[in-house]
Design a protein around this motif. Structure first.
Motif, PDB file in Angstrom:
ATOM      1  N   ALA A   1      -7.100  56.359 -23.303  1.00 35.09           N
ATOM      2  CA  ALA A   1      -7.865  57.170 -22.958  1.00 35.09           C
ATOM      3  C   ALA A   1      -8.990  57.423 -23.810  1.00 35.09           C
ATOM      4  CB  ALA A   1      -7.173  58.654 -22.809  1.00 35.09           C
ATOM      5  N   LEU A   2      -8.440  57.294 -25.189  1.00 32.64           N
ATOM      6  CA  LEU A   2      -9.646  57.553 -26.700  1.00 32.64           C
ATOM      7  C   LEU A   2     -10.640  56.300 -26.224  1.00 32.64           C
ATOM      8  CD1 LEU A   2     -10.603  58.569 -28.844  1.00 32.64           C
ATOM      9  CD2 LEU A   2      -9.053  57.240 -30.142  1.00 32.64           C
ATOM     10  N   ARG A   3     -10.163  54.922 -26.070  1.00 30.52           N
ATOM     11  CA  ARG A   3     -11.008  53.758 -26.109  1.00 30.52           C
ATOM     12  C   ARG A   3     -11.920  53.887 -24.721  1.00 30.52           C
ATOM     13  NH1 ARG A   3     -12.050  53.578 -30.271  1.00 30.52           N
ATOM     14  NH2 ARG A   3     -13.918  52.525 -29.298  1.00 30.52           N
ATOM     15  N   MET A   4     -11.610  54.344 -23.603  1.00 22.94           N
ATOM     16  CA  MET A   4     -12.464  54.524 -22.422  1.00 22.94           C
ATOM     17  C   MET A   4     -13.447  55.463 -22.609  1.00 22.94           C
ATOM     18  SD  MET A   4     -10.283  53.595 -19.004  1.00 22.94           S
ATOM     19  CE  MET A   4      -9.363  55.006 -19.069  1.00 22.94           C
ATOM     20  N   LEU A   5     -13.205  56.488 -23.334  1.00 25.39           N
ATOM     21  CA  LEU A   5     -14.300  57.509 -23.713  1.00 25.39           C
ATOM     22  C   LEU A   5     -15.295  57.047 -24.702  1.00 25.39           C
ATOM     23  CD1 LEU A   5     -12.130  61.063 -23.892  1.00 25.39           C
ATOM     24  CD2 LEU A   5     -14.128  60.401 -22.374  1.00 25.39           C
TER      25      LEU A   5
ATOM     26  N   PRO B   1       5.295  49.714 -33.960  1.00 25.24           N
ATOM     27  CA  PRO B   1       4.582  48.532 -33.798  1.00 25.24           C
ATOM     28  C   PRO B   1       3.288  48.762 -33.392  1.00 25.24           C
ATOM     29  CG  PRO B   1       5.962  48.911 -31.740  1.00 25.24           C
ATOM     30  CD  PRO B   1       6.312  50.162 -32.728  1.00 25.24           C
ATOM     31  N   SER B   2       2.407  48.514 -34.152  1.00 24.31           N
ATOM     32  CA  SER B   2       0.977  48.385 -33.833  1.00 24.31           C
ATOM     33  C   SER B   2       0.263  47.300 -34.337  1.00 24.31           C
ATOM     34  CB  SER B   2       0.555  49.712 -34.701  1.00 24.31           C
ATOM     35  OG  SER B   2      -1.047  49.925 -34.308  1.00 24.31           O
TER      36      SER B   2
ATOM     37  N   ASP C   1      -3.725  57.078 -35.846  1.00 26.36           N
ATOM     38  CA  ASP C   1      -3.253  57.872 -36.830  1.00 26.36           C
ATOM     39  C   ASP C   1      -4.132  59.262 -36.436  1.00 26.36           C
ATOM     40  OD1 ASP C   1      -1.684  56.502 -38.462  1.00 26.36           O
ATOM     41  OD2 ASP C   1      -3.175  55.806 -39.951  1.00 26.36           O
ATOM     42  N   TYR C   2      -5.065  59.068 -35.947  1.00 32.68           N
ATOM     43  CA  TYR C   2      -5.969  60.143 -35.362  1.00 32.68           C
ATOM     44  C   TYR C   2      -5.266  60.779 -34.275  1.00 32.68           C
ATOM     45  CZ  TYR C   2      -9.530  62.459 -32.663  1.00 32.68           C
ATOM     46  OH  TYR C   2     -10.289  63.483 -31.459  1.00 32.68           O
TER      47      TYR C   2
ATOM     48  N   SER D   1      -6.028  42.483 -28.431  1.00 33.69           N
ATOM     49  CA  SER D   1      -5.955  41.146 -28.971  1.00 33.69           C
ATOM     50  C   SER D   1      -6.983  40.571 -29.591  1.00 33.69           C
ATOM     51  CB  SER D   1      -5.511  40.340 -27.702  1.00 33.69           C
ATOM     52  OG  SER D   1      -6.221  40.164 -26.973  1.00 33.69           O
ATOM     53  N   SER D   2      -8.090  41.456 -29.662  1.00 36.27           N
ATOM     54  CA  SER D   2      -9.421  40.859 -30.193  1.00 36.27           C
ATOM     55  C   SER D   2      -9.513  41.235 -31.852  1.00 36.27           C
ATOM     56  CB  SER D   2     -10.566  41.227 -29.406  1.00 36.27           C
ATOM     57  OG  SER D   2     -10.757  42.781 -29.156  1.00 36.27           O
ATOM     58  N   ASP D   3      -8.508  41.047 -32.460  1.00 39.51           N
ATOM     59  CA  ASP D   3      -8.663  41.474 -33.920  1.00 39.51           C
ATOM     60  C   ASP D   3      -9.121  42.971 -34.138  1.00 39.51           C
ATOM     61  OD1 ASP D   3      -8.336  40.744 -36.669  1.00 39.51           O
ATOM     62  OD2 ASP D   3     -10.599  40.119 -37.032  1.00 39.51           O
ATOM     63  N   LYS D   4      -8.273  43.430 -33.433  1.00 37.44           N
ATOM     64  CA  LYS D   4      -8.353  45.167 -33.580  1.00 37.44           C
ATOM     65  C   LYS D   4      -7.394  45.986 -34.542  1.00 37.44           C
ATOM     66  CE  LYS D   4     -12.230  45.217 -31.144  1.00 37.44           C
ATOM     67  NZ  LYS D   4     -13.656  45.926 -31.283  1.00 37.44           N
ATOM     68  N   ALA D   5      -6.589  44.992 -35.163  1.00 39.53           N
ATOM     69  CA  ALA D   5      -5.334  45.766 -35.552  1.00 39.53           C
ATOM     70  C   ALA D   5      -5.729  46.896 -36.432  1.00 39.53           C
ATOM     71  CB  ALA D   5      -4.301  44.700 -36.325  1.00 39.53           C
ATOM     72  N   LYS D   6      -6.344  46.770 -37.454  1.00 41.41           N
ATOM     73  CA  LYS D   6      -6.766  47.739 -38.560  1.00 41.41           C
ATOM     74  C   LYS D   6      -7.409  48.719 -37.659  1.00 41.41           C
ATOM     75  CE  LYS D   6      -8.994  48.484 -42.953  1.00 41.41           C
ATOM     76  NZ  LYS D   6      -9.855  47.803 -44.096  1.00 41.41           N
ATOM     77  N   GLU D   7      -8.472  48.955 -36.987  1.00 38.73           N
ATOM     78  CA  GLU D   7      -9.087  49.645 -36.312  1.00 38.73           C
ATOM     79  C   GLU D   7      -8.218  50.256 -35.255  1.00 38.73           C
ATOM     80  OE1 GLU D   7     -12.950  50.114 -33.114  1.00 38.73           O
ATOM     81  OE2 GLU D   7     -12.505  48.231 -34.108  1.00 38.73           O
ATOM     82  N   CYS D   8      -7.339  49.729 -34.680  1.00 41.40           N
ATOM     83  CA  CYS D   8      -6.561  50.514 -33.790  1.00 41.40           C
ATOM     84  C   CYS D   8      -5.466  51.270 -34.418  1.00 41.40           C
ATOM     85  CB  CYS D   8      -5.552  49.244 -33.216  1.00 41.40           C
ATOM     86  SG  CYS D   8      -3.977  49.920 -31.991  1.00 41.40           S
TER      87      CYS D   8
END
Length: 361
Positions: free
Chosen positions: A159-163, A118-119, A317-318, A305-312
């Motif tokens: 972790a990735l987003r905070m960096l 679920p993503s 995948d990375y 929750s801020s319309d980030k589904a595709k970017e997420c």
């Protein structure tokens, strides 16, 4: 007299130009789930129950869960202290990995046997079968280790987003964090290393701290200190060849947060994403006036929750690719679903420090 014979009413239903919609009667298998009817201590309010089959609508996908972790945020939702909670009664769990069991007639891009997560994450993963709209599910490579696929979002993505989101870091720069042995902490060390960023790590004084230091260094940490080692006037004298960090991460609060602030250079930023000590952050007046430090907060659920589904999904995948290459690892223990209570006790800290508990269905 002419007799006109009208067709019977049911014949009208079979006229060539009449569109008839056939509703799907497809349903999921019955599901075994961890359910709570009220908020409270998870070991008291969580019950394993059998749930009836669920109808699979045209756009739905029925997924047989393979594995799902027990995260601190899962426990907080059950306790009723998390800011966002599913309506009661609720099935526990928020992330996981599963195999597509069956699909609705309008589903495209997914087939039975595919692995999906679920993503962004979605509540209710502590059960054997889940039925949700196809837009919830993200297909992943089946070569991914199951436990990493199940747990890749909540901690590694944090972790990735905070960096990425607070300071423009360059190779050779440094970061500092407390709670370095946490899953997010371990991920920060490794993701920083991949980017050529140095890391200073603070851990608690406790039995086994030397072993914890060694594990973090093996993951790529540049320096690891216990809190007592930092009870000096000038912590920067301990840095050796590591530059002063511009970015720090706090998941503990209290004195551990103050230690992060002591390391930050002029104009540095500390990001808080947790408060394990349940103690407030205290900042000296001089830190604000003379060092111009900034304090920020990060909550992954709000970001997603801020319309980030595709970017997420691109970032997931990375992260999964790093896990498949063993460039992103963290301690986990796979536990059979019929031993859920034992796994919950470990996750609640009843048995001391334990690896991340991941339920295998």
């Amino acid at each position: 007299m002419m007799i006109v014979r009208l067709p019977p009413p049911w014949a009208l239903l079979h006229r060539p130009n009449t569109a008839v919609r056939v509703f799907s009667l497809l349903t999921s298998p019955p599901s075994t789930a961890v359910v709570y009817d009220e908020h409270g201590p998870p070991d008291a309010v969580c019950k394993v129950k059998e749930l009836p089959p669920v109808r699979i609508k045209d756009d739905d996908v029925c997924v047989r869960l393979l594995a799902a972790p027990i995260n601190p945020s899962d426990i907080n939702r059950i306790q009723g202290v998390y800011p966002v909670r599913p309506p009661l009664p609720a099935v526990g769990g928020y992330e996981g990995v599963g195999e597509v069991h069956s699909i609705g007639s309008a589903v495209k891009g997914l087939s039975p046997g595919d692995w999906v997560i679920p993503s962004p994450p979605s509540s209710g993963t502590w059960q054997t079968y889940v039925v949700k709209d196809q837009n919830v599910w993200h297909k992943i490579e089946k070569s991914t280790p199951m436990e990493y696929a199940a747990s890749i979002t909540v901690n590694p993505l944090t972790a990735l987003r905070m960096l990425e989101d607070f300071v423009d870091l360059k190779p050779g720069d440094a970061v500092v964090q407390n709670g370095a042995t946490s899953i997010v902490g371990q991920c920060l060390v490794q993701l920083a290393r991949v980017r050529g960023i140095r890391s200073i790590n603070i851990i608690r004084d406790r039995a086994g701290s030397d072993e914890a230091k060694e594990k973090l260094i093996n993951l790529g940490a540049d320096q690891v200190f216990t809190e007592s080692q930092l009870e000096v006037k000038n912590v920067k004298s301990l840095l050796a060849d590591v530059p002063e960090p511009a970015l720090g991460f706090n998941c503990v609060g209290g004195n551990a947060a103050s230690l992060v602030l002591k390391f930050l250079k002029q104009g540095g930023t500390m990001v808080t994403y947790g408060g394990m000590s349940k103690k407030p952050i205290t900042v000296s007046t001089s830190s604000f006036i003379f060092k111009d430090l900034s304090l920020r907060g990060f909550w992954l659920q709000k970001w997603m929750s801020s319309d980030k589904a595709k970017e997420c999904r691109v970032m997931i995948d990375y992260l999964l690719s790093l896990a498949r290459e063993s460039k992103l690892t963290y301690e986990m223990e796979l536990v059979a679903f019929n031993e859920f209570q034992s796994a919950l006790d470990k996750a609640l800290g009843k048995l001391g420090s334990q690896p991340k508990q991941v339920i295998k269905f």
